[in-house]
Scaffold this motif. Structure first.
Motif, short mmCIF file in Angstrom:
data_model
loop_
_atom_site.label_atom_id
_atom_site.label_comp_id
_atom_site.label_asym_id
_atom_site.label_seq_id
_atom_site.Cartn_x
_atom_site.Cartn_y
_atom_site.Cartn_z
N ARG A 1 0.84 -1.22 0.00
CA ARG A 1 0.00 0.00 0.00
C ARG A 1 0.87 1.25 0.00
O ARG A 1 0.54 2.22 -0.67
N THR A 2 1.96 1.24 0.73
CA THR A 2 2.87 2.40 0.79
C THR A 2 3.46 2.67 -0.58
O THR A 2 3.56 3.83 -1.00
N LYS A 3 3.83 1.63 -1.30
CA LYS A 3 4.44 1.80 -2.61
C LYS A 3 3.42 2.24 -3.66
O LYS A 3 3.77 2.84 -4.66
#
Length: 82
Positions: A78-80
């Protein structure tokens, strides 16, 4: 065992007999499963496996570890994406 597991895993995970039976043997040595020779529905001698109490506890621990790992990987993905 092999035929039934082949049907169950056909859609998700392929495990060869060369991996399955050594894994079952290790689980039996650890005391997490017990095995018993019985007659199958087809009238053949077959080894039946059952999860022990210690095996259920280990399964709970492994499941919790898997959930933590999956959550961590999901957070990274999700961060990427952001």
């Amino acid at each position: 065992m092999s035929q039934r597991s082949n049907r169950c895993r056909a859609r998700k995970l392929q495990v060869s007999d060369g991996s399955l039976y050594p894994a079952l043997h290790k689980l039996e040595q650890e005391g997490w499963i017990k095995a018993e020779w019985r007659t199958s529905d087809l009238g053949r001698r077959a080894k039946f496996y059952e999860l022990t109490r210690a095996g259920r506890k280990q399964l709970e621990r492994e499941s919790a570890n898997w959930e933590r790992l999956a959550a961590a990987i999901s957070a990274i993905v999700r961060t990427k994406e952001v």
